[in-house]
Design an enzyme around this catalytic site. Structure first.
Site, PDB file in Angstrom:
ATOM      1  N   GLY A  27       0.848  -1.187   0.000  1.00 19.02           N
ATOM      2  CA  GLY A  27       0.000   0.000   0.000  1.00 19.02           C
ATOM      3  C   GLY A  27       0.884   1.238   0.000  1.00 19.02           C
ATOM      4  CB  ALA A  29       2.894   2.593   4.629  1.00 12.07           C
ATOM      5  CE  LYS A  49      -2.805 -11.903   3.433  1.00 10.12           C
ATOM      6  NZ  LYS A  49      -3.577 -11.691   4.689  1.00 10.12           N
ATOM      7  CB  ALA A  60      -7.953   5.327   0.058  1.00 11.57           C
ATOM      8  N   GLY A  63      -9.494  10.856   0.302  1.00  9.86           N
ATOM      9  CA  GLY A  63      -8.299  11.561  -0.072  1.00  9.86           C
ATOM     10  C   GLY A  63      -7.217  11.574   0.973  1.00  9.86           C
ATOM     11  CD  GLU A 127     -12.500  13.054   3.728  1.00 12.69           C
ATOM     12  OE1 GLU A 127     -11.766  12.643   4.632  1.00 12.69           O
ATOM     13  OE2 GLU A 127     -12.502  12.584   2.584  1.00 12.69           O
ATOM     14  CG  HIS A 244     -16.161   5.092   6.911  1.00  9.79           C
ATOM     15  ND1 HIS A 244     -17.346   5.620   6.473  1.00  9.79           N
ATOM     16  CD2 HIS A 244     -15.195   5.884   6.400  1.00  9.79           C
ATOM     17  CE1 HIS A 244     -17.099   6.682   5.704  1.00  9.79           C
ATOM     18  NE2 HIS A 244     -15.797   6.867   5.655  1.00  9.79           N
ATOM     19  NE  ARG A 290     -13.955   8.799   9.037  1.00  8.90           N
ATOM     20  CZ  ARG A 290     -13.031   8.438   8.179  1.00  8.90           C
ATOM     21  NH1 ARG A 290     -12.214   7.449   8.461  1.00  8.90           N
ATOM     22  NH2 ARG A 290     -12.917   9.068   7.041  1.00  8.90           N
ATOM     23  CG  HIS A 351     -12.591   2.900   7.618  1.00 12.21           C
ATOM     24  ND1 HIS A 351     -12.615   2.512   6.297  1.00 12.21           N
ATOM     25  CD2 HIS A 351     -12.042   4.152   7.633  1.00 12.21           C
ATOM     26  CE1 HIS A 351     -12.116   3.485   5.544  1.00 12.21           C
ATOM     27  NE2 HIS A 351     -11.739   4.473   6.334  1.00 12.21           N
ATOM     28  NE  ARG A 386      -7.460   6.649   9.795  1.00  9.42           N
ATOM     29  CZ  ARG A 386      -8.225   6.968   8.752  1.00  9.42           C
ATOM     30  NH1 ARG A 386      -8.106   8.137   8.161  1.00  9.42           N
ATOM     31  NH2 ARG A 386      -9.130   6.121   8.309  1.00  9.42           N
ATOM     32  CG  LEU A 392      -4.422   7.564   1.856  1.00  5.01           C
ATOM     33  CD1 LEU A 392      -5.101   8.203   0.653  1.00  5.01           C
ATOM     34  CD2 LEU A 392      -3.925   6.177   1.470  1.00  5.01           C
TER      35      LEU A 392
HETATM   36  C1  SIN Z   1     -13.420   8.224   3.284  1.00  4.77           C
HETATM   37  O1  SIN Z   1     -13.306   8.525   2.102  1.00  4.77           O
HETATM   38  O2  SIN Z   1     -14.407   8.490   3.948  1.00  4.77           O
HETATM   39  C2  SIN Z   1     -12.313   7.462   3.940  1.00  4.77           C
HETATM   40  C3  SIN Z   1     -11.203   8.347   4.246  1.00  4.77           C
HETATM   41  C4  SIN Z   1     -10.474   7.905   5.471  1.00  4.77           C
HETATM   42  O3  SIN Z   1     -10.763   6.874   6.051  1.00  4.77           O
HETATM   43  O4  SIN Z   1      -9.604   8.650   5.904  1.00  4.77           O
END
Ligand code: SIN
Length: 530
Positions: A27, A29, A49, A60, A63, A127, A244, A290, A351, A386, A392
């Site tokens: 991914g 990272a 894997k 994702a 963003g 967001e 999420h 969230r 999530h 988070r 990301l």
């Molecule tokens: C989303 O697009 O809602 C996910 C973004 C995230 O988990 O940071």
């Protein structure tokens, strides 16, 4: 739920390879770290894997957050991250994240990532729990796929770094607090093999598959956390699991994420009676943190007796919705939902794991030579919850720091050859059990008892479930499906244990029997095997 090794082996009888920088995971990272280490001349190898694109990054949507807007600053981003983290963030880790984030994102742009623009400027979305517009996105709602494309290209074509797909990391080879490499299972040849390396970087993602309902792909089974724990590394904050709030909830439909950015653009949550409910739960309504939105949705589901609520964008201009969310629009249409005319049925799903392998600010774990970055790691930047689109960013920032620390300081250079005596024996041959049924049982149990709402009784029963599976540790695991279930059992038990111990509610950990945060709990739970 763990013994030192998952299987019997003797490194003297296995094929071996030696590199400088061994990266586990493909991914953001893993690939970013590989790319950076390769650019500095290190001999890098990436193990993954399944295939390179089987990652959370690829999926994702929303963003990547970075304080680059004219009205924004790292300080504002810092404050928002701290608030979302519910008083448990490591402030220094957050400082690193928000201060170094803009430069790392600039680098992604230079590497060719086509983020969306408004004229010549990068377009910035909003967001939940962000006080500013600071979310860079690509192709509307396919940000991760664009980043994955660019980094895969860089690693494979530009840097010519070998990437071995279908290589499952079984266990780390650690002696006297020093990591020398790892034992992997090569699926194509159906055999174990050994990779010695100056440095091992775990970037293998979280553990979403612990739960019956998750946004994570099937490969995300907590393997890195479990392997590091078995090897004696400290793991931290595992009780904090982020659900999420808005994942497509169709009977027999896929658990497809409906990005938080949809609420950022003005999407409204309504219960089954058509009532908007989030203003009753938080002043920021749909853009609350969230965990708050998730619990609001769960309460409404309980009140109405329905297994979902609805995300309504019918009041937004159709062109705006199509342009900003082409992927979501297309997917919903393909499943029979015209989101410009009707609400999208949604429910919370697992999530992100805020906890993971404990690291310092340079990604170093408690084992020499073992580093971790991305979701598998826990430097404390996300605290108990988070902030959206910080994940990301985390992969980039801490990946870069690992390379700087290792190649800048010469860590591991000139280290003695690995001991040749790594081996394990005495496990009985793999016991044939119904792995699919056990995985389903575990996922259902985790959702019910160790999910977004927990209490002592359910957590105690969860621990009883893990006790009931402990006999498995006497048997060797010999196939990827068995490695996965064993890793899930290990991580699941740690999550449940930490959740039972933490008698308060904070961020992604909510206890019905202890619904308030407690000052005495403003600390971390860290596990180390034995
Ligand atoms: C989303 O697009 O809602 C996910 C973004 C995230 O988990 O940071």
């Amino acid at each position: 739920m763990s013994v030192r090794y998952l299987t019997n082996f003797d490194v003297n009888h296995l094929p071996t390879e030696q590199v400088d920088f061994l990266i586990v995971g493909s991914g953001i990272a893993g690939l970013y770290t590989a790319n950076r280490a390769g650019a500095m001349g290190a001999r890098v190898l990436v193990l993954t894997k399944r295939t390179v694109e089987d990652t959370c990054t690829e999926r994702a949507q929303g963003g990547i957050a970075a304080a680059i807007g004219a009205a924004d600053s790292p300080l504002l981003h810092f404050d928002d991250t701290l608030v979302a983290g519910a008083d448990l963030c490591n402030r220094e880790a957050v400082e690193v994240l928000v201060n170094e984030g803009p430069e790392r994102v600039g680098e992604l742009v230079r590497l060719g990532t086509r983020f969306d623009r408004m004229g010549s400027e990068l377009a910035l979305g909003r967001e939940g729990a962000h006080s500013q517009n600071r979310i860079l996105h690509a192709s509307g709602d396919a940000t991760g796929a664009e980043i994955q494309r660019v980094l895969s290209l860089q690693v494979r074509q530009e840097q010519k770094i070998p990437v071995l797909e279908r290589h499952f990391v079984v266990d780390l080879l650690v002696r006297d607090g020093q990591c020398y490499g790892l034992l992997a299972y090569d699926e194509a040849h159906r055999r174990l093999c050994v990779f010695w390396s100056r440095v091992v970087v775990m970037a293998s993602g979280g553990a979403g598959q612990l739960y019956a309902y998750t946004t994570n792909p099937e490969v995300v089974t907590g393997d890195g956390i479990a392997a590091a724990y078995r090897a004696g590394a400290d793991v931290m904050d595992l009780e904090f699991i982020q659900f999420h709030p808005t994942v497509l909830a169709l009977r027999n439909g896929p658990p497809f994420l409906i990005s938080e950015a949809v609420r950022g653009e003005g999407g409204i949550l309504r219960n089954a009676l058509g009532d908007r409910f989030m203003p009753r739960y938080h002043p920021d309504a749909e853009l609350a943190p969230r965990d708050v939105v998730t619990r609001g949705i769960l309460s409404e589901m309980e009140l109405t007796g329905e297994s979902r609520v609805y995300l309504d964008v019918t009041h937004l201009p159709t062109e705006q919705v199509y342009a900003r969310f082409p992927n979501i629009t297309r997917t919903c249409l393909s499943l029979g939902i015209n989101l410009t005319k009707e609400g999208i049925p949604v429910a919370p799903a697992a999530h992100y794991v805020m906890g993971g392998i404990k690291t310092d600010l340079q990604g170093a774990t408690s084992i020499n030579g073992l580093y971790a970055c991305g979701e598998v790691a826990c430097a404390g930047a996300h605290g108990a919850n988070r902030l959206a689109s910080n994940s990301l960013l985390d992969g980039l920032v801490f990946g870069a720091r690992i390379v700087e620390r290792v190649l800048g300081s010469g860590a591991g250079r000139g280290r003695a050859n690995p001991p040749v005596t790594f081996s394990n024996s005495g496990l009985k041959p793999e016991k044939p059990i119904n792995l699919v049924a056990l995985r389903r049982q575990l996922q259902k149990m985790m959702l019910e008892r160790v999910g977004p709402v927990r209490e002592a009784d359910g957590l105690g029963r969860a621990l009883g479930f893990f006790d009931g599976q402990r006999f498995l540790t006497g048997f060797a695991a010999e196939e990827p499906e068995t490695f996965e279930i064993r890793n899930l059992l290990t991580v699941g038990e740690l999550v449940a244990e930490a959740a039972l111990a933490r008698t308060e509610s904070r961020g992604g950990h909510y206890r019905r029997d202890y619904p308030q945060p407690e000052e005495r709990w403003r600390k971390h739970i860290i596990f180390r095997r034995h």
